[in-house]
Write a protein that holds these residues in place. Structure first.
Motif, PDB file in Angstrom:
ATOM      1  N   ASP A 339       0.830  -1.210   0.000  1.00  0.00           N
ATOM      2  CA  ASP A 339       0.000   0.000   0.000  1.00  0.00           C
ATOM      3  C   ASP A 339       0.855   1.246   0.000  1.00  0.00           C
ATOM      4  OD1 ASP A 339      -2.481  -0.918  -0.276  1.00  0.00           O
ATOM      5  OD2 ASP A 339      -3.043  -0.826   1.828  1.00  0.00           O
ATOM      6  N   SER A 346      -3.799   1.488  -4.866  1.00  0.00           N
ATOM      7  CA  SER A 346      -4.827   1.396  -3.838  1.00  0.00           C
ATOM      8  C   SER A 346      -6.094   2.101  -4.261  1.00  0.00           C
ATOM      9  CB  SER A 346      -4.297   1.982  -2.526  1.00  0.00           C
ATOM     10  OG  SER A 346      -5.287   1.980  -1.544  1.00  0.00           O
ATOM     11  N   SER A 350      -9.744   0.516  -4.901  1.00  0.00           N
ATOM     12  CA  SER A 350     -10.906   1.037  -4.184  1.00  0.00           C
ATOM     13  C   SER A 350     -12.068   1.265  -5.122  1.00  0.00           C
ATOM     14  CB  SER A 350     -10.524   2.342  -3.478  1.00  0.00           C
ATOM     15  OG  SER A 350     -11.664   2.975  -2.977  1.00  0.00           O
ATOM     16  N   ASP A 351     -11.822   1.932  -6.258  1.00  0.00           N
ATOM     17  CA  ASP A 351     -12.907   2.226  -7.193  1.00  0.00           C
ATOM     18  C   ASP A 351     -13.479   0.953  -7.799  1.00  0.00           C
ATOM     19  OD1 ASP A 351     -12.488   4.832  -6.655  1.00  0.00           O
ATOM     20  OD2 ASP A 351     -11.275   5.246  -8.425  1.00  0.00           O
ATOM     21  N   THR A 354     -15.281  -1.404  -4.682  1.00  0.00           N
ATOM     22  CA  THR A 354     -16.409  -0.908  -3.909  1.00  0.00           C
ATOM     23  C   THR A 354     -17.386  -0.120  -4.735  1.00  0.00           C
ATOM     24  OG1 THR A 354     -15.370   1.178  -3.323  1.00  0.00           O
ATOM     25  CG2 THR A 354     -14.855  -0.717  -1.964  1.00  0.00           C
ATOM     26  N   ALA A 357     -16.081   5.116  -3.967  1.00  0.00           N
ATOM     27  CA  ALA A 357     -14.988   6.007  -3.649  1.00  0.00           C
ATOM     28  C   ALA A 357     -15.536   7.350  -3.202  1.00  0.00           C
ATOM     29  CB  ALA A 357     -14.074   6.191  -4.855  1.00  0.00           C
ATOM     30  N   SER A 371     -11.277  -0.055   0.584  1.00  0.00           N
ATOM     31  CA  SER A 371      -9.954   0.173  -0.004  1.00  0.00           C
ATOM     32  C   SER A 371      -8.836  -0.021   1.011  1.00  0.00           C
ATOM     33  CB  SER A 371      -9.877   1.594  -0.580  1.00  0.00           C
ATOM     34  OG  SER A 371     -10.157   2.553   0.426  1.00  0.00           O
ATOM     35  N   ARG A 376      -9.672  -5.166   2.547  1.00  0.00           N
ATOM     36  CA  ARG A 376      -9.542  -5.762   1.228  1.00  0.00           C
ATOM     37  C   ARG A 376      -9.139  -7.237   1.334  1.00  0.00           C
ATOM     38  NH1 ARG A 376      -6.709  -1.693  -1.202  1.00  0.00           N
ATOM     39  NH2 ARG A 376      -4.693  -2.676  -1.287  1.00  0.00           N
TER      40      ARG A 376
END
Length: 795
Positions: A339, A346, A350-351, A354, A357, A371, A376
Motif C-alpha cells: 500500500d 490502492s 478502491s474504485d 467498492t 470512492a 480500499s 480488502r
C-alpha cells in the motif's frame, strides 16, 4: 676406390688438422664456462643468505604483531566481560539490560572478528560469564515484550524491543511472537464451527435448558453465531497486542550507532527481513485461518452455508465495528508495504472493488473502507464468496416477485374453459383478456416491498447496498420490458387507441392499467430513494434515481401514445371547418380522453393536459373565426358549442388537478358576444381594442371580419376567389403560426410576395389584410367599409 683415395689424400689430411684445432677451441670454452659457474655460485651466496635472514625477521615480526593483536583483543574482551559483569551483577544491584545488550553485541563482534578460539581465559569467560548473561538478557527482553503486549504497555514493549534490537535478534524475536499469536489463534479457531461440534453444542445446550425449564432452547444458527463471536473476540484481543507491537516498532529508531539511518525505524528493519509489516503479516494469516475454517464448515454442511449466506450483512457486522481498531487504516490499523509503495494502485482497487470512492463504505464503521488493506484482504479471501451468493439470492427473490406479477399463460384447455364461461355469462373475451393482462396491484406493491426489504437489509454496507440496488434495477427493467411487450401486443389492435370508435374498447383500460402499474413502481422507488429514517448511500441512491427517471421516461412515452391519439382526433375534428357536426366528433373524443384515459390514469400529466386544453380552445376560436357563411343559424350553433367545449375542457383538466385559465379560456368567453355584435359595434370594438377584448388574437379578429363581410356580400367577396386560390389553400394561409408548419408555403403566385416562412404570423396576417384590401375594391355598405378600415388599422 683406391684411385679416389689416392687422389683425395691431401684433402683428407687437411680436414684432420682442422678437427684437431676444433678440439683445442672446445677445451678453452669449457674452461671459461667453469670459471663463470664459480663466479655465479659466489654471487648467489652473497644474495641468498641476507634474503633468507630478512624473511626470517619478517616472519618473526608478523608473529609478534599477531600475538600483540591477540593480547590486545583478549584484553579488550576481558574489559567487556568485566563491564558486562557490572551491568548485570550476579547478586544485588539493578541490571541494565539495554547497555548489557550493547556490550554483548560488542563481545560477539570482537569474538567473530578476532580468532580467540582456544584461548583458555576467553573460552572460560564465554562459558561462565557471557553466555548465561546473554541468555538472561534475551529472556528478560522477551518477558518485557510479551508482558507489555499483553498489558498494552508501550514502555515495556519499547524496552524489550530496544534490548532485542541491540542484541541483533529483533526480526527473529518479532517473527516468533507473530507465529506464537497465530498458533494460539489457530488452536482456538480450528474445529470451532465444525458442523459436528455445532450439533454437539446444540444438544448439550438444549439438554441443560430442558433440565431447567425448557425455555432457553436454541438452534444451530445461535450456536454458530455465538462461537464465531468468540472467535472474533479472541482475534481482537490478539490483534490489539500485535498493533501495540507495530506502533512501538514504528516509533523506535536506532540513534546510538553512527552508521544507522536516522529515518529508519525498527519497523523498517523488521519489514525488510519479514517481507511486510507486522500487523499485515499477522492479519493475512489469521484471515486465511478463519477462511479455511468457515469454508471447510460450509463444504461439509449446506445448513452452515445457507445460514452465513442468508445472513451476509450479519456476517459483515460480525467483523465490524468489533475489529474497527484493526481494520481502519486511518486509526492505525492494518497497512501493508505494498500500500505504501503504490497509493495509485490502492485508489484503483478502491474504485473497482467498492464503487463507493469518496463515500462511507460501512455505516456501522465509518472509519473503515473497502480500499483499506485489512478490509480488502478480508473481503477477497472470505467475504466475497458469501457476498456474491447473497446478491444472487436477493436478485432471485426480487425476480420472483416480478415473475408473480406476470404469471405464465394458462394451458390450452383452461383457455377453452374460460371462453366457454365467458359465452355463458355474456362476457366478452376482450374483457376477460383485459383482466388477465394487467398485474394485480398487490403483486406490484410486493415488488416494491421486496426491493425495500433487500435494501434495508443491505443498508449498512455501501458496497452491498449498491449491488442490491443494481439487482433491483435489473428486476424492475424486466418488469418494464414485460409491460412494454404486453402494451405492444394490446395496441396492435387499432381500436384500442381509437378515440372516434363508437364504443370504447375494453383493452384501453388494460393499457392504462399497465401504465399505472409502472407508475406504482416509480412511486415506490421514489420513496426508497429518500427513506425517512436512514438515507441510503450515495451510490445506491444514484442507481435508484436513475431507475426512477427511466420509469418516468417510460410512463411519459406510453401515456403520450394515448394522449397523442386523443389530441390528433380532437384537433382534426376542431379544424374541420366545413363539417357542421365537428363538435359531436370533438365531444366524443374529449369524452374518450376524460373517461378512458385521464380518469383512470395515475401519472399526473398536468402540464400536457393543460397544453392540450389550451390548444383545443385556441383551435375552436380559430374555427369559429373562419366559419363561412356566418349565418344566424351558424352563430347560434357556434354560440352553443363554445360553452360546451369550455365545460368539456374544464372537466378533462380537472381530472389532472388543472384549472382552465389563461388567454385561450378568455378568448372563448369573449368570442360568444362578438358573434352577435353588429358590424358597427364590431368596428367600434376593433377601433378601441381595449384590454377587455385583448385575449382574442388579432389574426382571429381579422379572419372573423373577412368571414362576416363575405357572408353579407357573398356574391362578390368570397375570400379565396378574391385571392385566386381554392378554399383549402385559403384556410391554410390564414391559419396562423400555431397551426401552420414552417414547411407549408402559399401555392398562389399572387401571394408569394406576402409569404415569409421565417415569420408565419406576419405572413398569415399579410394574406388576410390583402384579402380585406381587395374587398374594399368592391362596392360595400358603409358599415362594412368602416369595419374593414377598423380591422386594417388595428395595431
Amino acid at each position: 676406390m683406391r684411385a679416389t683415395v689416392l687422389g683425395t689424400h691431401e684433402q683428407i689430411l687437411e680436414q684432420v688438422l682442422g678437427v684437431a684445432s676444433v678440439d683445442v677451441t672446445l677445451e678453452q670454452v669449457e674452461d671459461q664456462v667453469r670459471e663463470i659457474k664459480q663466479y655465479m655460485h659466489a654471487l648467489r651466496t652473497k644474495i641468498r643468505v641476507p634474503y633468507e635472514q630478512a624473511l626470517e625477521y619478517t616472519r618473526q615480526a608478523r608473529n609478534l604483531q599477531l600475538a600483540t593483536r591477540h593480547v590486545r583483543a583478549t584484553s579488550k574482551f576481558m574489559q567487556l566481560v568485566r563491564r558486562l559483569a557490572v551491568q548485570i551483577p550476579e547478586s544485588g544491584g539493578r541490571p541494565d539490560y539495554a547497555l548489557a545488550a550493547l556490550t554483548l553485541v560488542d563481545i560477539e563482534r570482537l569474538v567473530d572478528t578476532s580468532d580467540l578460539c582456544g584461548i583458555d581465559v576467553v573460552d572460560r569467560a564465554l562459558a561462565t560469564e557471557v553466555t548465561p548473561r546473554r541468555q538472561q538478557t534475551a529472556n528478560e527482553a522477551n518477558e518485557m515484550l510479551v508482558g507489555g503486549m499483553r498489558r498494552q504497555h508501550q514502555s515495556d514493549v519499547g524496552s524489550g524491543l530496544q534490548i532485542l534490537f541491540n542484541l541483533g535478534i529483533i526480526s527473529n524475536a518479532v517473527d516468533t511472537r507473530i507465529q506464537a499469536s497465530i498458533a494460539a489463534l489457530h488452536t482456538i479457531i480450528t474445529g470451532r464451527i465444525d458442523p459436528r461440534a455445532l450439533h454437539i453444542g446444540v444438544r448439550e445446550h438444549n439438554a441443560r435448558a430442558t433440565a431447567i425449564d425448557g425455555r432457553d432452547m436454541v438452534g444451530i444458527d445461535t450456536i454458530l453465531w455465538t462461537r464465531q463471536e468468540d472467535m472474533i473476540d479472541a482475534v481482537l484481543a490478539s490483534g490489539l497486542e500485535v498493533r501495540v507491537l507495530e506502533r512501538v516498532l514504528q516509533r523506535k529508531r536506532d540513534v546510538l550507532r553512527v552508521d544507522a539511518r536516522v529515518d529508519a525505524s525498527y519497523l523498517d528493519v523488521v519489514a525488510s527481513k519479514l517481507g511486510d509489516r507486522v500487523l499485515a503479516l499477522w492479519w493475512t494469516k489469521v484471515v486465511d485461518t478463519i477462511a479455511r475454517e468457515i469454508h471447510a464448515s460450509c463444504d461439509e454442511s449446506s445448513v452452515v452455508r445457507q445460514i452465513l449466506t442468508n445472513n451476509y450483512p450479519r456476517l459483515v457486522q460480525l467483523f465490524l465495528p468489533r475489529l474497527e481498531p484493526l481494520l481502519a487504516a486511518r486509526l492505525g490499523g492494518v497497512t501493508s508495504v505494498r500500500d505504501l509503495q503504490s497509493s495509485v494502485a490502492s485508489v484503483l482497487i478502491s474504485d473497482e472493488d467498492t464503487g463507493c470512492a469518496g463515500d462511507v463504505d460501512l455505516a456501522q464503521s465509518p472509519n473503515v473502507r473497502y480500499s483499506d488493506w485489512g478490509m480488502r484482504v478480508l473481503w477477497t479471501r472470505l467475504l466475497s464468496v458469501f457476498e456474491a451468493e447473497y446478491v444472487n439470492k436477493a436478485a432471485s427473490r426480487m425476480d420472483d416477485s416480478v415473475s408473480r406479477c406476470f404469471p405464465a399463460p394458462p394451458p390450452a384447455g383452461l383457455v377453452d374453459a374460460q371462453s366457454t364461461w365467458a359465452q355463458r355469462h355474456n362476457t366478452k373475451s376482450d374483457e376477460l383478456q383485459a383482466v388477465s393482462t394487467v398485474p394485480n396491484r398487490k403483486l406490484v406493491a410486493s415488488v416494491v416491498r421486496s426491493v425495500g426489504t433487500e435494501l434495508e437489509m443491505a443498508k449498512s454496507d455501501a458496497r452491498l447496498c449498491t449491488m442490491v440496488a443494481r439487482a433491483a434495477t435489473r428486476a424492475i427493467s424486466s418488469f418494464v420490458a414485460t409491460t412494454k411487450d404486453r402494451l405492444l401486443s394490446v395496441m396492435d389492435n387499432p381500436r384500442v387507441v381509437d378515440p372516434c370508435a363508437a364504443t370504447a374498447h375494453p383493452m384501453t383500460r388494460s393499457v392504462i392499467g399497465l401504465i399505472n402499474c409502472v407508475e406504482a413502481l416509480r412511486v415506490g422507488i421514489s420513496e426508497l430513494c429518500q427513506p425517512a429514517d436512514q438515507p441510503l448511500t450515495a451510490p445506491a441512491q444514484s442507481v435508484l434515481c436513475t431507475c426512477r427517471d427511466e420509469l418516468q421516461t417510460f410512463i411519459d412515452a406510453q401515456s403520450d401514445v394515448l394522449l397523442d391519439a386523443a389530441d390528433r382526433a380532437i384537433s382534426q375534428a376542431l379544424l374541420d371547418v366545413d363539417n357542421s357536426s365537428l363538435w359531436s366528433h370533438a365531444e366524443h373524443a374529449l369524452q374518450w380522453l376524460q373517461t378512458q384515459v385521464l380518469e383512470p390514469l395515475d401519472p399526473r400529466r398536468s402540464s400536457r393536459v393543460h397544453t392540450m386544453t389550451d390548444s383545443y380552445l385556441t383551435l375552436f376560436v380559430h374555427t369559429v373565426c373562419v366559419t363561412m357563411p356566418l349565418t344566424e343559424t351558424a352563430k347560434l350553433r357556434l354560440a352553443s358549442e363554445l360553452p360546451q367545449l369550455e365545460f368539456a375542457c374544464s372537466q378533462a383538466a380537472s381530472t389532472m388537478g388543472v384549472r382552465v385559465t389563461g388567454d385561450a379560456y378568455k378568448s372563448v368567453r369573449q368570442m360568444r358576444p362578438l358573434l352577435f355584435m353588429t358590424s358597427r359595434e364590431l368596428a367600434q370594438v376593433l377601433g378601441e381594442r381595449s384590454a377587455e377584448w385583448s385575449s382574442v388574437s388579432e389574426l382571429d379578429l381579422l379572419n372573423h371580419v373577412v368571414c362576416r363581410v363575405a357572408t353579407e356580400e357573398e356574391a362578390a367577396c368570397v375570400p379565396h376567389e378574391l385571392l385566386g386560390c381554392s378554399r383549402r389553400e385559403w384556410l391554410g394561409c390564414v391559419a396562423g403560426s400555431e397551426f401552420v408548419e414552417s414547411t407549408d408555403v402559399c401555392r398562389n403566385k399572387e401571394m408569394l410576395h406576402l409569404w415569409d416562412t421565417r415569420n408565419l404570423s406576419a405572413s398569415c396576417r399579410a394574406v388576410v389584410c390583402e384579402c380585406l384590401k381587395r374587398m374594399l375594391e368592391h362596392k360595400l355598405a358603409d358599415d362594412l367599409v368602416a369595419l374593414i378600415q377598423a380591422a386594417l388599422s388595428m395595431k
